[in-house]
Design a protein around this motif. Structure first.
Motif: not given
Length: 142
Positions: A1-8, A34-36, A41-43, A74-84
């Protein structure tokens, strides 16, 4: 999964109403796609694709993080995804939107799916109705 990135935090934020083109249903539908795509692309370490979605500063951080994992896929399977769509605001000459993503992802083909929750902060030029939005930060919530 994509890593967290500190926000300024923005230094000169001027909060104003969102432009009328920011329609929540359109944002969330596009955001899922776009998330998928970005996760894929990350994987694959597809830096060209990652660059098309991110600001130069975020791209540099993601590039360093992904390279630290090695060149293998890398391997990431997005099983469920909700967006708001959490917020849309004006910051100087930009529209900045915050999107919340949550659901289940599997990062090991044989492993269980785990819950995740993260916020993406994206920006676009205020005075341009068309053009691309760019991710400025990814903030994972534990």
């Amino acid at each position: 999964a994509l890593p967290p990135v500190r926000l300024t935090p923005p230094t000169r934020a001027r909060v104003a109403p969102a432009p009328p083109r920011c329609i929540p249903q359109a944002f969330t539908a596009g955001a899922k796609t776009h998330f998928l795509r970005l996760q894929s692309a990350w994987d694959k370490a597809d830096f060209d694709d990652i660059r098309t979605y991110t600001t130069p500063e975020l791209f540099a951080e993601l590039h360093r993080e992904r390279q630290s994992l090695g060149s293998g896929p890398q391997f990431t399977e997005v099983v469920t995804l909700d967006v708001s769509l959490v917020s849309v605001r004006r910051e100087d000459s930009l529209v900045v939107a915050s999107m919340e993503f949550s659901g289940l992802i599997r990062e090991d083909q044989q492993g269980p799916a785990n819950a995740f929750r993260e916020f993406w902060h994206i920006q676009h030029e205020w005075n341009r109705p068309d053009g691309d939005w760019f991710i400025t930060g990814i903030q994972q919530v534990d």
